[in-house]
Design a protein around this motif. Structure first.
Motif, PDB file in Angstrom:
ATOM      1  N   LEU A  33       0.989  -1.140  -0.053  1.00 44.68           N
ATOM      2  CA  LEU A  33       0.060   0.155  -0.023  1.00 44.68           C
ATOM      3  C   LEU A  33       0.841   1.260   0.208  1.00 44.68           C
ATOM      4  O   LEU A  33       1.856   1.236   0.816  1.00 44.68           O
ATOM      5  N   SER A  34       0.283   2.249  -0.708  1.00 41.13           N
ATOM      6  CA  SER A  34       1.007   3.642  -0.808  1.00 41.13           C
ATOM      7  C   SER A  34       0.134   4.579  -0.307  1.00 41.13           C
ATOM      8  O   SER A  34      -1.068   4.772  -0.403  1.00 41.13           O
ATOM      9  N   CYS A  35       0.767   5.692   0.505  1.00 40.95           N
ATOM     10  CA  CYS A  35       0.108   6.859   0.860  1.00 40.95           C
ATOM     11  C   CYS A  35       0.843   7.991   0.291  1.00 40.95           C
ATOM     12  O   CYS A  35       1.786   8.241   0.683  1.00 40.95           O
ATOM     13  N   ALA A  36       0.336   8.521  -0.557  1.00 40.59           N
ATOM     14  CA  ALA A  36       0.601   9.750  -1.188  1.00 40.59           C
ATOM     15  C   ALA A  36       0.171  11.119  -0.550  1.00 40.59           C
ATOM     16  O   ALA A  36      -0.890  11.267  -0.555  1.00 40.59           O
ATOM     17  N   ALA A  37       1.127  12.084  -0.242  1.00 40.92           N
ATOM     18  CA  ALA A  37       0.498  13.103   0.700  1.00 40.92           C
ATOM     19  C   ALA A  37       1.055  14.370  -0.131  1.00 40.92           C
ATOM     20  O   ALA A  37       2.017  14.434  -1.026  1.00 40.92           O
ATOM     21  N   SER A  38       0.188  15.388  -0.017  1.00 43.78           N
ATOM     22  CA  SER A  38       0.305  16.721  -0.501  1.00 43.78           C
ATOM     23  C   SER A  38       0.440  17.677   0.670  1.00 43.78           C
ATOM     24  O   SER A  38      -0.307  17.427   1.547  1.00 43.78           O
TER      25      SER A  38
END
Length: 123
Positions: free
Chosen positions: A20-25
């Motif tokens: 799983l990946s969690c991309a943040a801005s």
């Protein structure tokens, strides 16, 4: 403000793996601890894993220790959850969250949450 988007969920057989990946801005993401949580149908949301803002410290729920690994890349504003030896009881919607520190992360007291990604493990 931090926005989080999870990806990488899907259907996998028991014993399989998913990442799983969690991309943040948001410029401040690297200053937050990050947690992964999950919620199965009919159950309360539960803590899965957390990582400190630096990435030096990690924490896991007992049931996933030795099977899951959390990591982060602050240069890319991403956090990953590598899940190995998956079991049907791991089936849930998985959420990532940005938290003030790992202490509150373990309690689920986080400031920002993603929308979740479904993980289904078939037996």
């Amino acid at each position: 403000q931090v926005q989080l988007v999870e990806s990488g969920g899907g259907l996998v057989q028991s014993g399989g793996s998913l990442r799983l990946s969690c991309a943040a801005s948001g410029r401040t993401f690297s200053s937050y601890a990050t947690g992964w949580f999950r919620q199965a149908p009919g159950k309360e949301r539960e803590f899965v894993a957390a990582i400190s803002w630096s990435g030096f410290s990690t924490y896991y729920q007992d049931s996933v220790k030795g099977r899951f690994a959390i990591s982060r890349d602050n240069a890319k504003n991403t956090v990953h959850l590598q899940m190995n030896s998956l079991k049907p009881e791991d089936t849930a919607v998985y959420y990532c969250a940005a938290c003030l520190n790992w202490v509150v992360a373990k309690k689920g007291q986080c400031d920002y949450w993603g929308q979740g990604t479904q993980v289904t493990v078939s037996s």
